[in-house]
Design an enzyme around this catalytic site. Structure first.
Site, PDB file in Angstrom:
ATOM      1  CB  SER A 116      -0.788  -0.007   1.017  1.00  0.00           C
ATOM      2  OG  SER A 116      -1.453   1.157   1.458  1.00  0.00           O
ATOM      3  CG  ASP A 146      -6.713   2.716  -7.910  1.00  0.00           C
ATOM      4  OD1 ASP A 146      -7.085   2.205  -6.798  1.00  0.00           O
ATOM      5  OD2 ASP A 146      -6.085   3.698  -7.918  1.00  0.00           O
ATOM      6  NE  ARG A 179      -9.727   4.646  -9.388  1.00  0.00           N
ATOM      7  CZ  ARG A 179      -9.064   6.042  -9.865  1.00  0.00           C
ATOM      8  NH1 ARG A 179      -9.288   6.310 -11.224  1.00  0.00           N
ATOM      9  NH2 ARG A 179      -8.230   6.778  -9.181  1.00  0.00           N
TER      10      ARG A 179
END
Ligand code: S3P
Length: 416
Positions: A150, A301, A373
């Site tokens: 992360s 993502d 998204r």
């Protein structure tokens, strides 16, 4: 309907957040050229103003006068996990009292991944989810191995390290996006990177930052929607210009290549510490693929979008090792599976990913759950059928891409 044309998508969200936050921490002036001004970065902008930074918005530039000591304040991070997690790291080492709040989605997202290593450094943070209260104090360095890949956790520790006593060390078994490490030295931070026993090791010394200029390239996570659309919509040819080509960010482009997409990269050059270039994608026959393990962080993502692309491949695809999807703006395994099924996609969720089979899309009523998204992925899905697709909460895309629908309409061509 096909997609044809050239487009400079809005600037990079991760880089804009960092330029604003580092500018706030710096002495002197920082110039952020071509910033992203979507809702998430506007949250960061308002936060640094409340902390005392002076920000002038001028043409395509933000001019930031940094501060020595931030004002105690309540700071609304909106929908933005990056704003909140990086701030926890930054503010823990200053004097003052800071309350961090966010919207309903952000208030459910896990913060322990950041608060736990910061507490090892001596930070006083109350709460495991927003609202959180930070009582700034003096910090000491730690040597920390990231348990999850992360960039937000890595960045929070490195930023706390700037104000801690001793050398802060972050060890990364799996590489996550590296904009923080690239950008901090431009602001004068003393930082080094080495490879040790198969891990990437970042060391940061206590450092004072000095303002600089950051030129923000186009966001590959926004360009990805046009790459995907061009690849799967017949007779398409789209170029996205000035896109950040940092390898920690373009896993989805590599996935498209592996699936057989016709891609050309041109005009490659460097801006600041980032590689950028123009990416052209044309309609392609795709085969299914597997995305797993170390491939995940560089396209985390884009995985909702990948689910749609995979439904147009000739063979099945699998995503695994991506349980992180469950703690994004929505549970992006459940939300993607539920909404794409409504449009006829043969997709099933698993604990840590999904399996998608070749499918033909039809119309339906879908929702974004307020997730930007998902909104943009569903707007590309809408182009895959002649039926009506009604998308609830479509304006969620403004979080990272304020004029997405207009840009998408601009490059649509009717096929006679
Ligand atoms: C980001 C890191 C990623 C990514 C997010 C932005 C950043 O999150 O999903 O959209 O700017 O550091 P994690 O660090 O939680 O993987």
């Amino acid at each position: 309907m096909s997609l044809n044309g050239s487009i400079r998508v809005p600037s990079d969200k991760s880089i804009t957040h960092r330029a604003l936050l580092f500018g706030m921490m710096s002495s002197g002036t920082t110039y952020v050229k071509n910033p992203l001004l979507g809702a998430d970065c506007r949250s960061t902008l308002e936060v640094i103003r409340r902390l005392g930074a002076e920000v002038v918005e001028q043409d395509d530039e933000l001019i930031i006068k940094g501060i020595e000591t931030p004002h105690s304040a309540t700071l609304d991070c909106g929908n933005s996990g990056t704003t909140m997690r990086l701030l926890i790291g930054i503010l823990s080492g200053y004097t003052g009292s800071f309350e961090l709040i966010g919207d309903a989605s952000l208030s459910k997202r896990p913060m322990r991944r950041v608060t736990s290593p910061l507490r090892e450094m001596g930070a006083h943070v109350n709460g495991e989810v927003a609202p959180l209260v930070i009582e700034g104090t003096s910090l000491k360095a730690i040597d920390y191995t990231l348990p999850i890949a992360s960039a937000q956790v890595k960045s929070a520790i490195l930023l706390a390290g700037l104000r801690a006593s001793g050398t802060t060390i972050v060890r990364e078994p799996v590489l996550s996006r590296d904009h923080t490490e690239r950008m901090l030295p431009l602001f004068g931070a003393e930082l080094s990177i080495s490879e040790e026993e198969g891990q990437r090791v970042i060391r940061v010394e206590p450092s004072r930052l000095t303002g600089t200029t950051v030129d923000v390239p186009a966001d590959p996570s926004s360009a990805a929607f046009f790459w995907a659309g061009a690849a799967i919509i017949p007779d398409s040819l789209v170029t996205t210009t000035d896109v950040c080509l940092n390898e920690t960010r373009i896993g989805f482009l590599r996935t498209l290549e592996r699936m057989g997409a016709l891609i050309t990269i041109s005009n490659e050059r460097s801006v600041g510490k980032e590689r950028i270039g123009d990416v052209t994608v044309r309609t392609s026959e795709l085969s299914g693929t597997v995305i797993e393990g170390e491939m995940i962080p560089s396209q985390i993502d884009e995985l909702p979008l990948f689910a749609l692309v995979a439904s147009q491949a000739l063979t099945p695809s699998v995503v695994k090792d991506a349980a992180e999807l469950r703690v994004k703006e929505t549970d992006r395994i459940d939300s993607v599976v539920t909404e794409l099924q409504k449009l006829g996609v043969d997709i099933v969720g698993t604990a840590d990913g999904f399996i998608v089979k070749p499918s033909r899309l039809h119309g339906g009523d879908v929702t974004t759950y307020g997730d930007h998204r998902l909104s943009m992925m569903l707007q590309i899905a809408e182009l895959m059928t002649d039926d009506v697709v009604h998308i609830e909460d479509m304006e969620a895309s403004e979080v990272s891409y304020p004029r997405f629908r207009l840009d998408l309409q601009r490059i649509q061509r009717k096929i006679e």
